[in-house]
Design an enzyme around this catalytic site. Structure first.
Site, PDB file in Angstrom:
ATOM      1  N   ASP A 125      57.394  36.925  39.923  1.00 28.51           N
ATOM      2  CA  ASP A 125      56.335  36.182  40.602  1.00 28.51           C
ATOM      3  C   ASP A 125      56.995  35.266  41.616  1.00 28.51           C
ATOM      4  OD1 ASP A 125      54.194  37.329  39.255  1.00 28.51           O
ATOM      5  OD2 ASP A 125      54.213  35.838  37.665  1.00 28.51           O
ATOM      6  N   ASP A 143      49.664  41.256  41.893  1.00 24.22           N
ATOM      7  CA  ASP A 143      48.531  40.478  41.384  1.00 24.22           C
ATOM      8  C   ASP A 143      47.415  40.396  42.423  1.00 24.22           C
ATOM      9  OD1 ASP A 143      50.007  39.997  39.055  1.00 24.22           O
ATOM     10  OD2 ASP A 143      50.783  38.096  39.818  1.00 24.22           O
TER      11      ASP A 143
END
Length: 166
Positions: A125, A143
Site C-alpha cells: 500500500d 484497491d
C-alpha cells in the site's frame, strides 16, 4: 441456452480490464518497492494532502484480519484466488456491459493484490491522503480498481437494465 463457464460475450472486456488494471498496479508497486526503494528512502509529498509512502498490509481492506502466520498468509492468498475465479465466471456469464466493466475492475484489483500476497506475503500500500489532523488509510491502485468496480456493481444493482427486471 447452454450456460457458459470459461468464455462469454464480454469475456474479452473483463480480461482486458483485469490484465491492464493489474499491470498498472504492479508496475507502480515495482517502482515504489524496488526502483525508488521506498523502504530506504523518504516518503514523497505530491500535494499538501497526498503522499506516497510504503505500508505493508498483512490483512485485507482497511487493515482488517491481519495475518502474521504462514497459514494466515496462504489462507488469504487462496481466498483471493477463489474470489478471482468466481469474479471471472460471473463476468463470463454476464450479458450487461456495465456489469462486465465493473467485474473487470474488481478482477484487476483482486489479481493485483493477490500477486502481492503470493510474492511478498503481504500487500503493498502506498497512496496516503491526509490533511492537517485528518488521516485516511493507505491504499494502492488495486484497491482503487476494486472500489470503482464495486461502485459500478452497486449502481447496476439499482439502475441495471432489462436483465434485472425478469
Amino acid at each position: 441456452m447452454k450456460e457458459r463457464w470459461l468464455w462469454g460475450r464480454f469475456s474479452p472486456l473483463v480480461a482486458t480490464l483485469g490484465i491492464v488494471g493489474m499491470a498498472i498496479d504492479q508496475i507502480v508497486k515495482i517502482w515504489v518497492v524496488h526502483i525508488y526503494d521506498m523502504a530506504n528512502n523518504p516518503p514523497i509529498s505530491l500535494t499538501p494532502f497526498l503522499d506516497i509512502i510504503l505500508i505493508w498490509n498483512k490483512g485485507v481492506s482497511y487493515g482488517l484480519f491481519q495475518q502474521d502466520s504462514t497459514f494466515g498468509r496462504w489462507a488469504l492468498a487462496l481466498f483471493t484466488i477463489g474470489a478471482a475465479v468466481l469474479i471471472w465466471v460471473w463476468g463470463v456469464r454476464t450479458k450487461d456491459r456495465l456489469l462486465a466493466i465493473s467485474l473487470g475492475l474488481v478482477l484487476a484489483g483482486a489479481i493485483g493484490n493477490g500477486i502481492d500476497r503470493l510474492y511478498y506475503g503481504k500487500v503493498v500500500d502506498f497512496v496516503y491522503f491526509n490533511y492537517g489532523d485528518f488521516s485516511w488509510y493507505v491504499f494502492n491502485l488495486a484497491d482503487v480498481w476494486i472500489v470503482l468496480g464495486a461502485a459500478g456493481l452497486i449502481f447496476d444493482s439499482f439502475f441495471g437494465g432489462k436483465q434485472h427486471q425478469k
